[in-house]
Design an enzyme around this catalytic site. Sequence first.
Site, short mmCIF file in Angstrom:
data_model
loop_
_atom_site.label_atom_id
_atom_site.label_comp_id
_atom_site.label_asym_id
_atom_site.label_seq_id
_atom_site.Cartn_x
_atom_site.Cartn_y
_atom_site.Cartn_z
N PHE A 124 0.88 -1.14 -0.04
CA PHE A 124 -0.08 -0.11 0.06
C PHE A 124 0.93 1.08 -0.06
CE2 PHE A 124 -2.29 3.06 3.25
CZ PHE A 124 -3.38 3.10 2.19
N PRO A 129 7.64 11.33 1.61
CA PRO A 129 8.70 11.77 2.50
C PRO A 129 8.32 12.90 3.43
CG PRO A 129 9.62 11.29 0.48
CD PRO A 129 7.96 11.04 0.32
N SER A 133 1.04 11.77 8.93
CA SER A 133 -0.16 11.97 9.65
C SER A 133 -1.30 12.72 8.71
CB SER A 133 0.18 12.53 10.85
OG SER A 133 0.61 11.65 11.93
N GLN A 341 13.33 -4.54 31.62
CA GLN A 341 13.42 -4.17 32.78
C GLN A 341 13.54 -5.42 33.83
OE1 GLN A 341 14.13 -0.86 33.37
NE2 GLN A 341 14.62 -1.06 35.49
N GLU A 368 0.46 3.65 10.77
CA GLU A 368 -1.02 3.20 10.55
C GLU A 368 -1.95 4.10 11.59
OE1 GLU A 368 -2.67 -0.21 9.09
OE2 GLU A 368 -0.78 -1.13 8.43
N GLU A 372 -1.14 9.90 18.58
CA GLU A 372 -1.64 11.20 18.76
C GLU A 372 -2.77 11.15 17.79
OE1 GLU A 372 1.51 10.77 18.46
OE2 GLU A 372 2.06 11.37 20.63
N1 CAA Z 1 -13.60 4.53 5.76
C1 CAA Z 1 -14.23 5.24 4.57
N2 CAA Z 1 -14.35 6.69 4.41
C2 CAA Z 1 -13.92 7.43 5.46
C3 CAA Z 1 -12.99 6.91 6.57
C4 CAA Z 1 -13.18 5.38 6.45
N3 CAA Z 1 -12.48 4.88 7.70
N4 CAA Z 1 -12.65 7.78 7.22
C5 CAA Z 1 -12.93 8.98 6.64
N5 CAA Z 1 -13.60 8.67 5.51
C6 CAA Z 1 -14.28 9.58 4.63
C7 CAA Z 1 -15.17 10.67 5.51
O1 CAA Z 1 -16.58 10.08 5.53
C8 CAA Z 1 -15.29 11.91 4.63
O2 CAA Z 1 -16.08 11.80 3.43
P1 CAA Z 1 -17.25 12.87 3.26
O3 CAA Z 1 -16.47 14.13 2.98
O4 CAA Z 1 -18.07 12.21 2.09
O5 CAA Z 1 -17.99 12.68 4.64
C9 CAA Z 1 -13.72 11.92 3.86
O6 CAA Z 1 -13.52 10.59 3.96
C10 CAA Z 1 -12.86 12.82 4.66
O7 CAA Z 1 -12.80 12.04 6.05
P2 CAA Z 1 -12.34 13.08 7.24
O8 CAA Z 1 -12.75 14.51 7.05
O9 CAA Z 1 -12.65 12.50 8.45
O10 CAA Z 1 -10.59 13.14 7.04
P3 CAA Z 1 -9.65 13.86 7.84
O11 CAA Z 1 -8.79 14.81 6.89
O12 CAA Z 1 -10.28 14.52 9.01
O13 CAA Z 1 -8.80 12.95 8.50
C11 CAA Z 1 -7.07 12.03 9.68
C12 CAA Z 1 -8.03 13.08 9.28
C13 CAA Z 1 -7.99 11.06 10.56
C14 CAA Z 1 -6.01 12.54 10.62
C15 CAA Z 1 -6.38 11.07 8.68
O14 CAA Z 1 -5.94 11.87 7.80
C16 CAA Z 1 -5.51 9.95 8.93
O15 CAA Z 1 -6.13 8.92 9.47
N6 CAA Z 1 -4.20 10.42 9.29
C17 CAA Z 1 -3.19 9.02 9.53
C18 CAA Z 1 -2.65 8.61 8.12
C19 CAA Z 1 -2.25 7.18 8.71
O16 CAA Z 1 -2.63 6.46 9.31
N7 CAA Z 1 -0.98 7.00 7.65
C20 CAA Z 1 -0.46 5.83 7.78
C21 CAA Z 1 -0.10 5.23 6.15
S1 CAA Z 1 0.08 3.31 6.25
C22 CAA Z 1 1.50 2.97 6.78
O17 CAA Z 1 2.29 3.70 7.31
C23 CAA Z 1 1.94 1.32 6.56
C24 CAA Z 1 2.72 0.92 5.51
O18 CAA Z 1 3.64 0.35 5.58
C25 CAA Z 1 2.18 1.18 4.24
#
Ligand code: CAA
Length: 405
Positions: A124, A129, A133, A341, A368, A372
């Site tokens: 995924f 970079p 979040s 520990q 993921e 925070e």
């Molecule tokens: N399922 C489906 N739809 C969703 C959803 C979900 N879980 N969460 C949000 N949505 C939809 C919302 O309903 C909204 O749609 P509408 O406008 O139609 O209502 C739209 O998506 C936007 O949602 P939000 O307004 O809630 O979005 P946001 O900008 O407020 O989200 C956040 C903020 C929660 C901080 C989000 O940016 C987030 O989760 N950030 C963290 C990202 C993350 O976890 N990254 C890790 C990457 S993966 C990894 O690291 C592993 C690897 O090895 C690949």
Amino acid sequence: MFDLDLTEEHRLLEQTVREWGAREVAPHIAELDRAHRFDPRILPQMADLGLLGACVPTEYGGAGMDYISLGIASEELEYVDTSLRVILSVHVGLNSLSLLSWGTEEQKRRYLVPQAQGEKIATFGLTEPAAGSDARGIQTVAVKQGDRYVLSGEKMWISLADVADNFLVIAWSDMAKKRAKDPSGLSAFIVERSFKGFSSGTLTHKWGILAGNTGFFKMDEVEVPAANLLGREGEGFKIAMFALDQGRYTVAAGATGLIRACRDASVAYAKTRHTFGVEIGQHQLVKEMLARMEADYQQSRLLWLRSGWMKNIGRRNTKETSLAKWMSTVASERAAGDAVQIHGANGYSDEYPVGRYYRNCKGAVIYEGTREIHALMQADYLLGYRGDKPTRCELPPYRGQPDPA
Ligand code: CAA
């Protein structure tokens, strides 16, 4: 009815994965970890166990297990080493379950079936970079040209970046919305490693999950057929968040397994090591740490089980999964710190596994969704700033055991 008893199938899976991990991986894991080496021979073995298609229905080449089984497998894998659970998180959780829910029939046949059978490995690509979040802050773009999209950008901190064949990539397909950071301008694409302009590399300076492959990939004007758009144009952010609902579930169950590994190693050590004339388990302060580990293990397990149960009945579980991921990863950090520990100076040596647990657990408090981000999500649910209205595509509920015939 809510039933906390594991079924016969669950117990069998638990035992099978546990025995496989103890036999095939545990004897070599310290060596792989020291050598910073990912062992690709693990993948076909996981495929033989049905894990790479764990809860993908049999009609798409999967093992047809329920979602609790995915949690059980995650817990057992991370009991041995975090790198094993990470494979399940990205291949099944983040990628395959997204294809299952959002893919067209043609996409499922072309990509999901070989992934479920372990013939192709998948991951995924959301993080970049300069954007973790703040998922809306990514810069990768997808420009539509006729019957294809041209993708350019770089993804970072990608598990299995140098191993996977297929990548679920999130990119901006609407440049005006990109400027406004409006997430309805993001789309999701299935990208193959073999596409021209795709390249990847491994990150060599990380200090945890050393037996896992973590890297980056770059797309230099990669032409992706329009048929590889997952969902509709503009649904990429929802798909990314949906994928994270599944990935975070495996992280939560995995962290629970790590707590159990810390507990078991600490109990064994507390019964063999002596200080002041008694086993160290006789000391109240050691007992307190052991008791805390048991409490953390049981609480974390209940949280992911609830999430898995909700997935089984097809109920949206973003809030519950976020809570499970948050609580279990934070608890795993505490358990691993206490395990070191309890082991005293020996805990500081890689002759004992607890140092590896300590290094491995920290990543999950960050990836993921950081600690925070999950705290913020929980507060926003409480305050009514966030809701879980159904999206166009949800995880299909579990429909029962496949017909043995
Ligand atoms: N399922 C489906 N739809 C969703 C959803 C979900 N879980 N969460 C949000 N949505 C939809 C919302 O309903 C909204 O749609 P509408 O406008 O139609 O209502 C739209 O998506 C936007 O949602 P939000 O307004 O809630 O979005 P946001 O900008 O407020 O989200 C956040 C903020 C929660 C901080 C989000 O940016 C987030 O989760 N950030 C963290 C990202 C993350 O976890 N990254 C890790 C990457 S993966 C990894 O690291 C592993 C690897 O090895 C690949």
